[in-house]
Scaffold this motif. Structure first.
Motif, mmCIF file in Angstrom:
data_model
loop_
_atom_site.group_PDB
_atom_site.id
_atom_site.type_symbol
_atom_site.label_atom_id
_atom_site.label_comp_id
_atom_site.label_asym_id
_atom_site.label_seq_id
_atom_site.Cartn_x
_atom_site.Cartn_y
_atom_site.Cartn_z
ATOM 1 N N PRO A 353 -57.824 80.053 -102.580
ATOM 2 C CA PRO A 353 -57.415 81.175 -103.483
ATOM 3 C C PRO A 353 -58.351 82.486 -103.220
ATOM 4 C CG PRO A 353 -57.054 79.322 -104.734
ATOM 5 C CD PRO A 353 -57.986 78.932 -103.488
ATOM 6 N N ALA A 354 -59.663 81.942 -103.260
ATOM 7 C CA ALA A 354 -60.640 83.078 -103.160
ATOM 8 C C ALA A 354 -60.800 83.907 -101.689
ATOM 9 C CB ALA A 354 -61.972 82.370 -103.480
ATOM 10 N N GLY A 355 -60.129 83.238 -100.835
ATOM 11 C CA GLY A 355 -60.143 83.704 -99.447
ATOM 12 C C GLY A 355 -60.305 82.618 -98.317
ATOM 13 N N ALA A 356 -60.104 83.075 -97.274
ATOM 14 C CA ALA A 356 -60.101 82.007 -95.941
ATOM 15 C C ALA A 356 -60.877 82.739 -94.918
ATOM 16 C CB ALA A 356 -58.603 81.691 -95.689
ATOM 17 N N SER A 357 -61.339 81.738 -94.201
ATOM 18 C CA SER A 357 -61.830 81.791 -92.857
ATOM 19 C C SER A 357 -60.951 82.033 -91.756
ATOM 20 C CB SER A 357 -62.930 80.796 -92.297
ATOM 21 O OG SER A 357 -63.163 80.953 -91.046
#
Length: 367
Positions: A353-357
């Motif tokens: 949820p906080a972001g992805a690579s």
């Protein structure tokens, strides 16, 4: 569990994962050149001690076989299962089956299909498109999209060692309870082998690796596997094989003859027993692996199983450096091991949820 991993724990876990994959591959490569030879023929060709180093197989030294290929795709399938969990889909056997289907393509196609954007990085490794005497049940079980299940397994009568030799990575799921590790390995074994022994031997092997990955002793891990086996219908062959391996330890100095008394390793329970016995009596990694491959039978599979066990038990630095240096696919194995360790210990920093690579999701697509 991810939030409680300290740096020392992460480093220890990564060393055990690397050791497991590299150790299995080294054992596989040591046995590859003598897989179908009798002990007498091995000694005639290589001296009274038998194989003491890599010998040529498939055109060069240090070559891995289908055992390590399938183990690698097990790892890749488990990573992708974790990534896909973010989408709300959570069924690891399906993701492992898809990974095995990608392995199956390496056995029939000339090279990677660049049109498949969801294939992930491992299926794009050209060197893996090599056929190294894969088991018939593995090939036929994965020949179509239908996934074998415990209720409707592929190849109902088969109990070949192809289930065991690919199942070490299930044991590296150290955040799981042992009975869940056992169950996942059994369910994934049913995708190619239907006989209870083929499935239960894979589950037992995964649980033994799991105990070692958590820092337990090998004999204690074997006892834990026996306890889980005892509750399963059809367990007797696998239980008897493991009990025979434990009994052989008490019968005197290790020898090829004691190894051969446990079988030849073509079936799942025999391969498991030989791999466990050789790991139990090993003076060091080199001694254990050479014992595991110098016998009449499936030398690469028994070497691979023993190598998985010794590698996860002692970590990568215990492996003989000269064998690592000459091992086919070392860079890929290390990448895969490190990716698995990162996924298991630092997943929120890679996807969530906080972001992805983007790079991670290109390597391990959720699709």
């Amino acid at each position: 569990m991810t939030a409680v991993w300290g740096r020392a724990q992460q480093q220890d876990f990564r060393s055990r994962v690397r050791g497991c994959l590299l150790g299995g591959a080294i054992g596989d490569a040591l046995g590859a050149g003598v897989e179908f030879e009798s002990l007498e023929a091995i000694r005639t060709a290589h001296g009274a001690e038998g194989v003491t180093d890599y010998v040529p197989a498939y055109g060069r030294r240090g070559v891995i076989t289908d055992d390590t290929q399938m183990t690698m795709f097990t790892v890749e399938g488990l990573i992708r299962a974790q990534v896909r969990r973010d989408t709300g889909a959570w069924h690891p056997p399906t993701d492992v089956h898809r990974a095995y289907r990608r392995w199956s393509a390496t056995q029939t196609e000339w090279g990677p299909d660049e049109r498949r954007k969801d294939s992930g990085w491992l299926a794009r490794e050209e060197w893996l498109y090599a056929r190294r005497s894969p088991g018939g049940a593995c090939l036929s079980g994965l020949a179509d999209d239908t996934m074998g299940t415990l209720e409707a397994p592929k190849n109902p009568g088969s109990k070949g060692c192809g289930t065991v030799m690919r199942s070490a990575p299930f044991g590296l799921l150290v955040g799981w309870e042992p009975q869940l590790v056992f169950q996942l390995a059994v369910e994934c074994a049913a995708q190619t082998h239907g006989h209870p022994t083929g499935q239960l031997a894979a589950g037992a092997f995964a649980v033994i690796v799991h105990g070692l990955a958590r820092g337990e002793a090998l004999d204690g891990s074997v006892q834990h596997a026996l306890a889980l086996l005892g509750a399963r219908p059809g367990h007797q062959e696998t239980t008897d094989a493991l009990q025979s391996a434990l009994g052989a330890v008490r019968q005197g100095l290790p020898s090829p003859q004691r190894v051969e008394a446990l079988g030849e390793g073509w079936t799942a329970e025999e391969a498991l027993a030989i791999g466990v016995y050789c790991a139990l009596v090993a003076e060091d990694v080199r001694h254990g692996l050479l014992l595991a491959v110098n016998h009449s039978g499936d030398s690469d599979s028994t070497g691979s199983i023993c190598g998985n066990l010794l590698g996860v038990q002692h970590g990568e630095t215990a492996l003989p450096p000269a064998w690592i240096a000459e091992l086919e696919g070392r860079a890929t194995l290390l990448q895969l091991a490190d990716d698995f360790a990162m996924e298991m210990t630092q997943a929120p920093a890679l996807h969530g949820p906080a972001g992805a690579s983007p790079a991670w999701l290109d390597r391990y697509p959720a699709a």
